[in-house]
Structure formats: structure tokens, C-alpha cells
Design an enzyme around this catalytic site. Sequence first.
Site, PDB file in Angstrom:
ATOM      1  N   SER A 177     -46.651  23.555 -58.054  1.00 44.18           N
ATOM      2  CA  SER A 177     -47.291  22.749 -59.093  1.00 44.18           C
ATOM      3  C   SER A 177     -48.435  23.536 -59.715  1.00 44.18           C
ATOM      4  O   SER A 177     -49.376  23.940 -59.020  1.00 44.18           O
ATOM      5  CB  SER A 177     -47.833  21.448 -58.499  1.00 44.18           C
ATOM      6  OG  SER A 177     -48.764  20.882 -59.397  1.00 44.18           O
ATOM      7  N   HIS A 210     -43.241  23.180 -61.355  1.00 37.93           N
ATOM      8  CA  HIS A 210     -43.612  21.761 -61.476  1.00 37.93           C
ATOM      9  C   HIS A 210     -44.824  21.609 -62.389  1.00 37.93           C
ATOM     10  O   HIS A 210     -45.888  22.200 -62.131  1.00 37.93           O
ATOM     11  CB  HIS A 210     -43.921  21.227 -60.072  1.00 37.93           C
ATOM     12  CG  HIS A 210     -44.160  19.760 -59.997  1.00 37.93           C
ATOM     13  ND1 HIS A 210     -43.143  18.833 -59.903  1.00 37.93           N
ATOM     14  CD2 HIS A 210     -45.307  19.052 -59.982  1.00 37.93           C
ATOM     15  CE1 HIS A 210     -43.659  17.612 -59.831  1.00 37.93           C
ATOM     16  NE2 HIS A 210     -44.983  17.705 -59.882  1.00 37.93           N
ATOM     17  N   ASP A 250     -47.416  18.934 -64.095  1.00 39.09           N
ATOM     18  CA  ASP A 250     -47.937  17.570 -64.009  1.00 39.09           C
ATOM     19  C   ASP A 250     -48.601  17.155 -65.314  1.00 39.09           C
ATOM     20  O   ASP A 250     -49.626  17.718 -65.706  1.00 39.09           O
ATOM     21  CB  ASP A 250     -48.960  17.473 -62.870  1.00 39.09           C
ATOM     22  CG  ASP A 250     -48.303  17.619 -61.514  1.00 39.09           C
ATOM     23  OD1 ASP A 250     -47.437  16.790 -61.188  1.00 39.09           O
ATOM     24  OD2 ASP A 250     -48.642  18.573 -60.784  1.00 39.09           O
ATOM     25  N   MET A 307     -50.592  14.294 -67.098  1.00 39.46           N
ATOM     26  CA  MET A 307     -51.391  13.095 -66.790  1.00 39.46           C
ATOM     27  C   MET A 307     -52.135  12.664 -68.038  1.00 39.46           C
ATOM     28  O   MET A 307     -52.684  13.506 -68.759  1.00 39.46           O
ATOM     29  CB  MET A 307     -52.402  13.405 -65.688  1.00 39.46           C
ATOM     30  CG  MET A 307     -51.778  13.970 -64.420  1.00 39.46           C
ATOM     31  SD  MET A 307     -53.019  14.134 -63.128  1.00 39.46           S
ATOM     32  CE  MET A 307     -52.082  15.003 -61.873  1.00 39.46           C
ATOM     33  N   HIS A 320     -43.358  16.410 -64.505  1.00 39.32           N
ATOM     34  CA  HIS A 320     -43.684  15.171 -63.790  1.00 39.32           C
ATOM     35  C   HIS A 320     -44.639  14.372 -64.664  1.00 39.32           C
ATOM     36  O   HIS A 320     -45.820  14.716 -64.769  1.00 39.32           O
ATOM     37  CB  HIS A 320     -44.306  15.527 -62.434  1.00 39.32           C
ATOM     38  CG  HIS A 320     -44.752  14.344 -61.631  1.00 39.32           C
ATOM     39  ND1 HIS A 320     -45.551  14.462 -60.509  1.00 39.32           N
ATOM     40  CD2 HIS A 320     -44.519  13.009 -61.769  1.00 39.32           C
ATOM     41  CE1 HIS A 320     -45.780  13.263 -60.003  1.00 39.32           C
ATOM     42  NE2 HIS A 320     -45.185  12.360 -60.757  1.00 39.32           N
ATOM     43  N   MET A 338     -46.985  11.556 -65.446  1.00 43.30           N
ATOM     44  CA  MET A 338     -47.813  10.473 -64.909  1.00 43.30           C
ATOM     45  C   MET A 338     -48.529   9.858 -66.095  1.00 43.30           C
ATOM     46  O   MET A 338     -49.733  10.030 -66.297  1.00 43.30           O
ATOM     47  CB  MET A 338     -48.794  11.026 -63.864  1.00 43.30           C
ATOM     48  CG  MET A 338     -48.094  11.305 -62.529  1.00 43.30           C
ATOM     49  SD  MET A 338     -49.004  12.478 -61.510  1.00 43.30           S
ATOM     50  CE  MET A 338     -48.447  13.998 -62.238  1.00 43.30           C
ATOM     51  N   MET A 357     -43.815  10.027 -54.025  1.00 41.78           N
ATOM     52  CA  MET A 357     -45.192  10.540 -53.944  1.00 41.78           C
ATOM     53  C   MET A 357     -45.668  10.458 -52.498  1.00 41.78           C
ATOM     54  O   MET A 357     -45.593   9.396 -51.869  1.00 41.78           O
ATOM     55  CB  MET A 357     -46.137   9.719 -54.826  1.00 41.78           C
ATOM     56  CG  MET A 357     -45.976   9.894 -56.327  1.00 41.78           C
ATOM     57  SD  MET A 357     -46.158  11.559 -57.006  1.00 41.78           S
ATOM     58  CE  MET A 357     -47.702  12.121 -56.316  1.00 41.78           C
ATOM     59  N   ASP A 379     -43.806  15.096 -53.243  1.00 39.42           N
ATOM     60  CA  ASP A 379     -44.910  15.642 -54.048  1.00 39.42           C
ATOM     61  C   ASP A 379     -46.238  15.133 -53.511  1.00 39.42           C
ATOM     62  O   ASP A 379     -46.517  13.937 -53.550  1.00 39.42           O
ATOM     63  CB  ASP A 379     -44.724  15.220 -55.514  1.00 39.42           C
ATOM     64  CG  ASP A 379     -45.751  15.870 -56.438  1.00 39.42           C
ATOM     65  OD1 ASP A 379     -46.534  16.723 -55.983  1.00 39.42           O
ATOM     66  OD2 ASP A 379     -45.745  15.511 -57.635  1.00 39.42           O
TER      67      ASP A 379
HETATM   68  C1  DX5 Z   1     -50.463  14.940 -57.893  1.00 43.33           C
HETATM   69  C2  DX5 Z   1     -49.423  15.826 -58.512  1.00 43.33           C
HETATM   70  C3  DX5 Z   1     -48.959  16.916 -57.637  1.00 43.33           C
HETATM   71  C4  DX5 Z   1     -50.040  17.863 -57.181  1.00 43.33           C
HETATM   72  C5  DX5 Z   1     -49.734  18.222 -55.770  1.00 43.33           C
HETATM   73  O1  DX5 Z   1     -50.536  13.746 -58.566  1.00 43.33           O
HETATM   74  O2  DX5 Z   1     -48.288  15.086 -58.893  1.00 43.33           O
HETATM   75  O3  DX5 Z   1     -47.872  17.629 -58.200  1.00 43.33           O
HETATM   76  O4  DX5 Z   1     -50.161  19.037 -57.931  1.00 43.33           O
HETATM   77  O5  DX5 Z   1     -50.774  18.998 -55.271  1.00 43.33           O
HETATM   78  P1  DX5 Z   1     -50.859  19.381 -53.735  1.00 43.33           P
HETATM   79  O6  DX5 Z   1     -49.595  20.114 -53.397  1.00 43.33           O
HETATM   80  O7  DX5 Z   1     -52.079  20.211 -53.684  1.00 43.33           O
HETATM   81  O8  DX5 Z   1     -50.984  18.097 -52.973  1.00 43.33           O
HETATM   82 ZN    ZN Z   2     -46.471  16.255 -59.458  1.00 43.22          ZN
END
Ligand code: DX5
Ligand code: ZN
Length: 226
Positions: free
Chosen positions: A7, A30, A32, A34, A63, A65, A134, A172
Site C-alpha cells: 500500500s 494497492h 488507498d 480516501m 481501494h 474509502m 478490513m 488489509d
Molecule cells: C487503511 C488502508 C490500508 C493501509 C494499511 O485504511 O486501507 O491499505 O495502507 O496499512 P498497514 O499495512 O500499515 O496497516
Molecule cells: Zn487499503
Amino acid sequence: MVRIAPSILSADFVNLERDILEVSDADWLHVDVMDGHFVPNLTLGVPVVKRICEISPLPVDVHLMIEDPDTWAVRYADLGAGSVTFHFEAATNPRQVARDLRAAGVRASVAIKPGTPVERAIELLDEVDMVLVMTVEPGFGGQEFMADQMPKFEALRAAVDRAGADVWLQADGGVGRDTIATVVRAGADTLVAGSAVYGAHDRNAEVRSLRELASEALAEDSARRD
Ligand code: DX5
Ligand code: ZN
């Protein structure tokens, strides 16, 4: 077979291309997204994801969010991503979002937060190519792995096998050397790792170590069952 998806949330956003190229031994990248509403954090959006898809040597695993994936998910599919995950909790019509994603030519994936029952994802198994469970509350990297989510993988693995479906199960949050065996044994086959990979000095070496640890855990598990 396990897949490792670093990620970039834990990468250096000012040196994103360099950091993306440093995980080229992984299977997926990956990303993210947000929006500061669905989760209390804000990262990046359409124009940045578009450039990431253009320069990434790995297929991109977006991903989302964000609120209103009913409108937005398909916009991300059109950017060149290989897979787009939306959150069940944010969608008005999750079945339709998954259908729209597949119709747009990407792998469709649904994510569930720790408080969401696994049944909500099982009900959608025929419409998706992956389920993301999650293993932390979404929003931030570097949080502690929630082992109490493992029964969800067990239930999903059983449902996927029963249906004879080819649906990947992604974990994740908090996945690293200490937790990867647990999550793989529970049934996950696609592992996101942010701080574990980007916190390492040699990122590609860490990707390979994680894959090895996961494969060993799987092999031990099947040896025990035989
Ligand atoms: C959190 C993200 C993850 C995050 C995971 O909401 O969706 O993808 O980057 O980070 P680690 O592996 O550090 O928990
Ligand atoms: Zn993620």
C-alpha cells in the site's frame, strides 16, 4: 498462491514514482483513495490515480474509502486500474456497483469494515472477483492487526469453496511478518501491506519475505490437513 499488494499510503508522496518502482517484485500496487468523509483522512483522487496507473509496472488495486461509490467507482475503473474495491457500507446499491465495475472491464471487489457482518459480502460473491476484509478500522496505516476478524476469512473461504467460485480474499491492515501466517491460515490469499513494506529499508526484499512467510504458512497448513 498468495499475492502481495504493497500500500502506497506508507510511501513518500513526494517521491511516489520512486517508491512505486521499489516494490516491483510485488503482485499488485494497492492505492488507498480516501475522501475525508467516509474515513477521517484524505489522500488522493482521480488525476493522481490516473498517473499512477500510467507509470506503475504492477497492476493497480484501487481501494476506495469514499462516499457515493455508486457514482464514483466506475470513474476509477476507466483510469486503467486492474481492480477497484468499494466499501459495502458506502454503497446505496452494492450489487449494481459491482456490475458496473465488471462491465467497465476491471476486477470488481467489495470491502467490509470490522463492524460489518461477513454475510453482507457472502451475499455478493456471485458479483465480485475479490472481497476485502478490513483488519483495522479504515483510514490510517500502521494500526494494530485485528485478529478477531479471522472468522470472516474462514466463512468466506468456506462459501467460496462451496460455490466453486474464483473469488480472491484480501486482508488489509496490520499485515506484516508477525501476522501474515495467521491471516493466510484463516483463508486470505491477497495481502495488503503498507507500513511493513515501506518501513523496510529494502522494500522488494520485504515483499519477497512476506510472500515466503505466507507460502510457508499455507504449506504447513495443508501438510497438517493431509
Ligand atoms: C487503511 C488502508 C490500508 C493501509 C494499511 O485504511 O486501507 O491499505 O495502507 O496499512 P498497514 O499495512 O500499515 O496497516
Ligand atoms: Zn487499503
